[in-house]
Design a protein around this motif. Structure first.
Motif, PDB file in Angstrom:
ATOM      1  N   SER A 189       0.874  -1.400  -0.089  1.00  0.00           N
ATOM      2  CA  SER A 189      -0.029   0.084   0.040  1.00  0.00           C
ATOM      3  C   SER A 189       0.613   1.216   0.021  1.00  0.00           C
ATOM      4  CB  SER A 189      -0.834   0.152   1.167  1.00  0.00           C
ATOM      5  OG  SER A 189      -1.646   1.054   1.099  1.00  0.00           O
ATOM      6  N   ARG A 190       1.811   1.326   0.815  1.00  0.00           N
ATOM      7  CA  ARG A 190       2.735   2.564   1.191  1.00  0.00           C
ATOM      8  C   ARG A 190       3.596   2.716  -0.406  1.00  0.00           C
ATOM      9  NH1 ARG A 190       4.422   2.098   7.442  1.00  0.00           N
ATOM     10  NH2 ARG A 190       2.703   3.673   8.083  1.00  0.00           N
ATOM     11  N   ASP A 193       1.784   4.020  -3.178  1.00  0.00           N
ATOM     12  CA  ASP A 193       1.510   5.523  -3.096  1.00  0.00           C
ATOM     13  C   ASP A 193       2.789   6.214  -3.615  1.00  0.00           C
ATOM     14  OD1 ASP A 193       0.869   8.097  -1.939  1.00  0.00           O
ATOM     15  OD2 ASP A 193       1.772   7.731  -0.141  1.00  0.00           O
TER      16      ASP A 193
END
Length: 326
Positions: A189-190, A193
């Motif tokens: 997820s990070r 991003d």
């Protein structure tokens, strides 16, 4: 910081490039002539402190960007470190306050993406070296410079450092397994991003999300990296390297048909991406996106009403003296 470290350690400077001056006094006609033969300036400066080696990128005018000669020197330096039985830990550092700003955009525009990617093939090794490697991250560590920091085993990051995938602005993909390494370090997820938005993060946020093993003050990354290296060389190295390789291989080298297929698909997409890279390099040379800007990256044609000239009417009333008296 490097000058303070020199006073602590005994320095070997045999690999530093210095001008060589040759004076020829063989006869009277040449007695007053001085011939200078200067070596080509090296962009990678190697220093050795006992069993610790520092690899310093020195292209300060371009925030230590990587052109083909620099990438070739980097390859030689990494291979030399691996073969040196007396060298145990490598610290990668950028001179002049920046770690590395990625590929040299001027050379990218001139020679294209593939020559630079081919010159950086040594950086595709997973891990970068069997022996421990540490990145002393200061200033800008962006684009391929970000990937170089990710390729190291450990990262000491200064609070004011700037990290991110700046190549996103101009369609330059992560060419040195940066996406895989980033995902392995901070999670999907990070990683998505940072990869998809290309947004920049400072050293504090990088440390919070798990990119660094230590956050340090501005100007101290190299010194702290040397201290960390000293703490590693005191251990028996065989077991340390075995455990490191087991961890890295479990994350970065999955041996499966699906993984091989996925990498083949990514390679097939590179052909179209190269056209985007060419256009992106031209934009950068024209001033678009410089200084890390993400806005106004595309040229939007003005609408008709925006092209119309507008005149602002200003009325000025002059009061007569007689009216003022009355």
């Amino acid at each position: 910081m490097r000058f303070l470290i020199r006073r602590i350690f005994s320095i070997s400077e045999k690999l530093r490039a210095r001008p060589t001056v040759i004076r020829n006094y063989s006869n009277d006609a040449q007695k007053n002539e001085e011939k200078k033969e200067e070596e080509v300036r090296k962009n990678i400066v190697i220093e050795k402190f006992d069993t610790i080696v520092t690899l310093n990128i020195d292209r300060q005018k371009s925030r230590n960007s990587l052109d083909i000669p620099t990438l070739n020197e980097l390859t030689v330096a990494l291979d030399t470190f691996e073969k040196d039985a007396t060298a145990k830990v490598l610290v990668i550092n950028g001179e002049g306050g920046s770690f590395c700003s990625g590929f040299d955009v001027d050379e990218l525009a001139d020679k294209g993406y593939n020559p630079l990617k081919d010159a950086s093939s040594r950086l595709l090794r997973r891990p970068l070296c069997d022996k421990p490697t540490i990145a002393a991250v200061s200033g800008y560590a962006v684009a391929e410079g970000f990937e170089l920091a990710l390729a190291c085993d450990l990262r000491i990051i200064e609070e004011t450092a700037v990290l991110g995938c700046l190549g996103r602005r101009f369609g330059v993909p992560q060419g040195m397994f940066g996406a895989r390494r980033l995902t392995s370090l901070i999670g999907l997820s990070r990683a998505l991003d940072l990869l998809m938005t290309g947004r920049l993060i400072n050293g504090s946020e990088a440390y919070q999300i798990g990119l660094g093993c230590k956050l340090t003050a501005t100007g101290t990354a190299l010194g702290e990296s040397i201290k960390l290296a000293k703490s590693l060389v005191k251990f028996p190295q065989n077991a340390l390297i075995m455990d490191k390789l087991a961890a890295v291989n479990s994350q970065l080298n999955p041996n499966s048909e699906e993984s091989m297929r996925d990498e083949a698909v990514m390679t097939s997409l590179l052909g179209n991406a190269i056209e985007d890279i060419k256009e992106g390099a031209k934009k950068f040379q024209g001033g678009i996106g410089k200084h890390g800007k993400f806005y106004k990256l595309t040229e939007v044609p003005l609408k008709d009403w925006e092209l119309e000239e507008t005149l602002e009417e200003v009325q000025v009333s002059i009061q007569k003296k007689d009216d003022k008296k009355s």
